[in-house]
Design a protein around this motif. Structure first.
Motif, PDB file in Angstrom:
ATOM      1  N   ALA A  22      -6.732   3.660  22.704  1.00 40.15           N
ATOM      2  CA  ALA A  22      -6.767   2.456  23.902  1.00 40.15           C
ATOM      3  C   ALA A  22      -8.686   1.431  23.265  1.00 40.15           C
ATOM      4  N   MET A  23      -8.418   0.305  21.370  1.00 37.42           N
ATOM      5  CA  MET A  23      -9.408   0.226  21.212  1.00 37.42           C
ATOM      6  C   MET A  23      -9.113  -1.300  21.551  1.00 37.42           C
ATOM      7  N   CYS A  30     -17.988  -4.574  24.793  1.00 37.36           N
ATOM      8  CA  CYS A  30     -17.552  -3.684  23.087  1.00 37.36           C
ATOM      9  C   CYS A  30     -19.290  -3.620  22.907  1.00 37.36           C
ATOM     10  N   ASN A  31     -19.697  -5.135  23.494  1.00 35.59           N
ATOM     11  CA  ASN A  31     -21.007  -5.371  22.994  1.00 35.59           C
ATOM     12  C   ASN A  31     -22.542  -5.019  24.051  1.00 35.59           C
ATOM     13  N   GLY A 263     -13.865   6.296  32.758  1.00 39.10           N
ATOM     14  CA  GLY A 263     -15.459   6.750  33.059  1.00 39.10           C
ATOM     15  C   GLY A 263     -15.130   7.618  33.446  1.00 39.10           C
ATOM     16  N   GLN A 264     -13.891   9.135  33.106  1.00 36.76           N
ATOM     17  CA  GLN A 264     -14.710  10.634  32.969  1.00 36.76           C
ATOM     18  C   GLN A 264     -14.916  10.900  31.169  1.00 36.76           C
ATOM     19  N   SER A 265     -16.041  11.905  31.462  1.00 39.33           N
ATOM     20  CA  SER A 265     -16.151  13.108  29.984  1.00 39.33           C
ATOM     21  C   SER A 265     -14.785  12.894  29.469  1.00 39.33           C
ATOM     22  N   ARG A 294     -12.286   5.240  25.977  1.00 39.37           N
ATOM     23  CA  ARG A 294     -14.093   5.749  25.693  1.00 39.37           C
ATOM     24  C   ARG A 294     -14.312   7.212  25.102  1.00 39.37           C
ATOM     25  N   ALA A 295     -12.765   7.908  26.085  1.00 39.53           N
ATOM     26  CA  ALA A 295     -12.736   9.737  26.003  1.00 39.53           C
ATOM     27  C   ALA A 295     -12.463   9.997  24.615  1.00 39.53           C
TER      28      ALA A 295
END
Length: 340
Positions: A22-23, A30-31, A263-265, A294-295
């Motif tokens: 997911a990008m 993003c900002n 939001g998980q590491s 993010r992961a």
């Protein structure tokens, strides 16, 4: 509708123990991540960052599809190639985030509804002509005092189902993402209860809208306690609760479930997915995959920091996280992979 083509694309997205990247971060998201690291928030640097991602060597070994943002599909790499062309050449299926983001839901304090259905049919037709083969729509469900309400769950489920039907009409595979947020101090049991209710409602609406389940992918949250909850269950307990909830709610006709990281590491998201596959792989009707943002990206973004000289090291970190998650799909991920 090209039903068999939809089914074939869906199968490819969850095949070979690969997953989705997911990008598709919006401008504000993003900002915000750039600002946190002191990176200037410009369109050119967002382009540079996403070029760094898609040109990572070997990414296609672990990634089957990439979810792009509308800004990205109209941009080019420095050599003039489009992002869509680069992904296709790597054997990575390009997709697109099509929702318009969340807004406050009228009459329901603390709850949100996702917008973007206006003119969606025509946008999807254009995306299909551009070579995109799947799409994503995210609904957000917040757990708090007196929420979520049935009205919020029903409204978001209905929008997800209408979006999914429009996607299939246009020949795009819908990624259906009803996210129960990790924000708050709620228990894992409360997350289970809400997620079960949400998924039952979503699939009821998908049925009413005539969505072909064989031609879609579910992108749910894992069953986890709120980030501020004092009791944080073990990886095994999260894996067991998540699969139990899915078995109660997700029809066997759905080919794949690609978890969001929410939001998980990076390490915890991989470990939890791994445990699910160690315990249940080949015993479930659907593939358990990943659709992490993010992961996968976070370590690379921290290294890149907006500087060209950091690209090789950032790409190495991105490749590593993708490999870790493919291993998790096979039930072969372990902490030694992180130490290496």
């Amino acid at each position: 509708m090209h039903l068999q083509e939809l089914i074939n694309t869906t199968k490819l997205l969850v095949a070979d123990n690969k997953g989705l990247l997911a990008m598709d971060e919006s401008y504000p998201t993003c900002n915000k991540r750039f600002a946190k690291l002191g990176i200037p928030q410009t369109a050119e640097l967002r382009r540079d960052y996403r070029e760094m991602i898609v040109t990572t060597a070997g990414l296609n070994e672990s990634i089957s599809g990439a979810i792009l943002f509308n800004e990205t599909i109209h941009q080019q790499l420095k050599d003039g190639s489009s992002f869509i062309k680069v992904l296709n050449n790597k054997g990575i299926i390009p997709g697109i985030k099509v929702d318009g983001g969340t807004v406050a839901m009228a009459g329901h304090p603390g709850e949100k509804i996702t917008e973007g259905l206006d003119n969606l049919r025509y946008r999807l037709e254009e995306y299909a002509k551009m070579g995109l083969r799947f799409a994503k729509w995210r609904a957000v469900i917040t757990i708090g005092k007196g929420i979520p309400t049935q009205a919020c769950i029903q409204a978001n489920a209905h929008a997800l189902a209408r979006y999914a039907a429009l996607c299939q009409e246009a020949g795009l595979v819908p990624i259906v993402e009803p996210e129960v947020l990790m924000d708050g101090d709620h228990t894992m049991e409360r997350c289970f209860e809400v997620t079960e209710q949400v998924l039952h409602t979503v699939f009821n609406q998908l049925y009413k809208q005539g969505v072909m389940l064989e031609g879609m992918i579910l992108k749910p949250n894992m069953i986890v306690p709120g980030l501020a909850c004092k009791k944080q269950e073990s990886i095994d307990e999260v894996a067991n609760a998540t699969v139990k909830c899915l078995l109660r709610t997700v029809p066997a006709a759905v080919p794949g479930i690609a978890f969001l990281s929410g939001g998980q590491s990076p390490e915890l998201a991989s470990a939890r997915l791994n445990t699910m596959n160690v315990r249940f792989k080949n015993k479930l009707p659907w593939e358990l995959s990943f659709s992490f943002g993010r992961a996968i990206q976070e370590p690379a973004l921290d290294i890149w920091h907006g500087k060209e000289k950091n690209i090789p090291a950032a790409q190495k970190a991105l490749y590593h996280r993708a490999v870790c998650n493919r291993a998790a799909r096979q039930g072969e991920y372990n902490i030694e992979m992180e130490r290496k």
